[in-house]
Design a protein around this motif. Structure first.
Motif: not given
Length: 150
Positions: A35-39, A45-59
């Protein structure tokens, strides 16, 4: 292959980011998220991979349609070789020489990829990076690394 007006470099960058993000998401999926309080180990890694995919879609969809400026140029083989050598030198020396010499060597080697950096600038950059990294990783974060191995 590409629509008229789409830059090949932006399309390839967007696709590469999507593939890397998808691979990272696939690999991290089996780790507990927590969870957010107990990661858990899979949370970041899941947050970063989703963020990378969203930014890549923007590119891919926003920058890929841009027609201003030049498209892909030939790759800088010099830069690629020096950066790979720097990473290899760091990996080979961090446990035997310590964190400080490994970072210093990696920065000096990677600086060779830039034609504009001279010896004095390179040594100042390497010294500054080494000091900052030692303070952050050893003294602030408490990683079990020695600054210099004897």
């Amino acid at each position: 292959m590409l629509k008229q007006g789409m830059k090949q470099s932006h399309v390839l960058s967007g696709l590469a980011g999507l593939l890397i993000g998808a691979f990272a998401l696939f690999e991290a999926w089996n780790y507990p998220i927590g969870s957010v309080t107990r990661m858990g180990p899979g949370y970041f890694p899941i947050i970063l991979s989703v963020l990378l995919m969203v930014l890549s879609l923007g590119v891919l969809f926003i920058e890929g349609r841009s027609v201003d400026g030049p498209d892909m140029e030939r790759p800088s083989w010099r830069g690629l070789v020096w950066i790979v050598l720097a990473v290899m030198a760091f990996a080979a020396s961090v446990e035997t020489l310590g964190l400080a010499p490994a970072i210093f060597a990696a920065v000096v080697l990677s600086a060779q990829a830039d034609d504009d950096l001279h010896l004095k600038e390179t040594l100042i950059l390497a010294t500054g990076c080494t000091l900052v990294c030692v303070v952050i990783f050893i003294y602030i974060l408490g990683l079990p690394l020695e600054p210099i191995e004897f």
